[in-house]
Write a protein that holds these residues in place. Structure first.
Motif, mmCIF file in Angstrom:
data_model
loop_
_atom_site.group_PDB
_atom_site.id
_atom_site.type_symbol
_atom_site.label_atom_id
_atom_site.label_comp_id
_atom_site.label_asym_id
_atom_site.label_seq_id
_atom_site.Cartn_x
_atom_site.Cartn_y
_atom_site.Cartn_z
ATOM 1 N N LEU A 1 0.183 -50.462 -46.496
ATOM 2 C CA LEU A 1 1.016 -50.080 -45.269
ATOM 3 C C LEU A 1 1.946 -48.870 -45.514
ATOM 4 C CD1 LEU A 1 1.790 -53.625 -43.466
ATOM 5 C CD2 LEU A 1 -0.107 -52.094 -42.788
ATOM 6 N N THR A 2 2.658 -48.837 -46.604
ATOM 7 C CA THR A 2 3.400 -47.605 -46.677
ATOM 8 C C THR A 2 2.587 -46.676 -46.872
ATOM 9 O OG1 THR A 2 5.088 -49.032 -47.836
ATOM 10 C CG2 THR A 2 5.155 -46.848 -48.469
ATOM 11 N N MET A 3 1.384 -46.620 -47.902
ATOM 12 C CA MET A 3 0.543 -45.536 -48.156
ATOM 13 C C MET A 3 0.076 -44.941 -46.777
ATOM 14 S SD MET A 3 -1.273 -46.663 -51.537
ATOM 15 C CE MET A 3 -2.396 -45.288 -51.671
ATOM 16 N N ALA A 4 -0.440 -45.823 -45.748
ATOM 17 C CA ALA A 4 -1.140 -45.617 -44.661
ATOM 18 C C ALA A 4 -0.144 -44.846 -43.818
ATOM 19 C CB ALA A 4 -1.630 -46.683 -43.915
ATOM 20 N N SER A 5 1.067 -45.253 -43.624
ATOM 21 C CA SER A 5 2.416 -44.501 -42.804
ATOM 22 C C SER A 5 2.312 -43.330 -43.417
ATOM 23 C CB SER A 5 3.413 -45.397 -42.993
ATOM 24 O OG SER A 5 4.310 -44.687 -42.219
ATOM 25 N N GLY A 6 2.506 -42.701 -44.347
ATOM 26 C CA GLY A 6 2.750 -41.448 -45.068
ATOM 27 C C GLY A 6 1.554 -40.720 -44.877
ATOM 28 N N LEU A 7 0.417 -41.215 -44.960
ATOM 29 C CA LEU A 7 -0.939 -40.544 -45.053
ATOM 30 C C LEU A 7 -1.179 -40.172 -43.452
ATOM 31 C CD1 LEU A 7 -3.505 -39.328 -46.144
ATOM 32 C CD2 LEU A 7 -4.645 -41.553 -45.872
ATOM 33 N N MET A 8 -0.779 -41.133 -42.530
ATOM 34 C CA MET A 8 -0.855 -40.512 -41.268
ATOM 35 C C MET A 8 -0.137 -39.482 -40.627
ATOM 36 S SD MET A 8 -1.058 -44.563 -39.316
ATOM 37 C CE MET A 8 -0.279 -43.948 -38.036
ATOM 38 N N TRP B 1 7.899 -42.997 -32.551
ATOM 39 C CA TRP B 1 8.130 -44.295 -32.271
ATOM 40 C C TRP B 1 6.761 -45.318 -32.737
ATOM 41 C CZ3 TRP B 1 12.327 -47.127 -32.673
ATOM 42 C CH2 TRP B 1 13.473 -46.462 -32.610
ATOM 43 N N SER B 2 5.643 -44.534 -32.584
ATOM 44 C CA SER B 2 4.334 -45.249 -32.972
ATOM 45 C C SER B 2 4.316 -45.820 -34.291
ATOM 46 C CB SER B 2 3.075 -44.376 -32.563
ATOM 47 O OG SER B 2 2.927 -43.445 -33.466
#
Length: 143
Positions: free
Chosen positions: A84-91, A47-48
C-alpha cells in the motif's frame, strides 16, 4: 534487512498519520505546500490519499505491534502495508509526472515511499517466513 524495514515502517506509518493530522488542522505553511494547494480540486486529490495511506499506516503499525508480541504474526500485515505504501507513492509520482511538476520537495518523499519497501516486499514475497495456504494454485495434488 527486516530490522531496517521495521524502523523505516515505524517512521513512515507514523508520518502518514501526522501528515493527515497536520493537513487537517491546516498547519502546512503555504511555501511548503505543493503547487495549487489551495485549489479545492487539488485538496480533494490530496485527501483521496487518506484511503490508501490510513490503511497502510494502520496495517504497518499493527504488524509492528504483533511482531513485538510474537515473532512472525505481523508479517502478512507488513507485506500489505508495504505494498500500500508503494502504491501511494507511485500514484503521487504518476500524478506529478502527468502535471509536469518536478518539485523535489514532493518527489523525494514520494520516491522514498516507492523505493524503501522494495527489498522487504521481495524478501517477504519469496521467502518461507509468510504462512502458506494449502491447495493454492501451483501446488501438486496429493502433496
Amino acid at each position: 534487512m527486516l530490522r531496517t524495514t521495521k524502523a523505516l515502517m515505524l517512521v513512515t506509518d507514523l508520518g502518514f498519520l501526522v501528515y493527515f493530522g497536520v493537513t487537517g488542522l491546516g498547519l502546512i505553511p503555504p511555501e511548503w505546500a505543493f503547487a495549487d494547494y489551495a485549489n479545492p480540486l487539488m485538496a480533494d486529490w490530496n485527501w483521496s490519499f487518506l484511503w490508501i495511506d490510513l490503511p497502510a499506516g494502520v496495517t504497518g503499525l499493527t504488524s509492528l505491534w504483533l511482531g513485538r508480541r510474537r515473532q512472525g504474526d505481523g508479517l502478512p500485515l507488513m507485506l500489505i502495508s508495504l505494498v500500500l505504501t508503494m502504491a501511494s507513492g507511485l500514484m503521487a509520482i504518476a500524478f506529478w509526472t502527468l502535471r509536469g511538476d518536478f518539485s523535489l520537495a514532493w518527489w523525494i518523499p514520494n520516491l522514498y515511499l516507492v523505493l524503501f519497501p522494495i527489498p522487504a516486499v521481495a524478501c517477504l514475497a519469496t521467502s518461507r517466513i509468510l504462512p502458506r495456504t494449502s491447495g493454492g494454485a501451483g501446488e501438486v495434488a496429493g502433496r
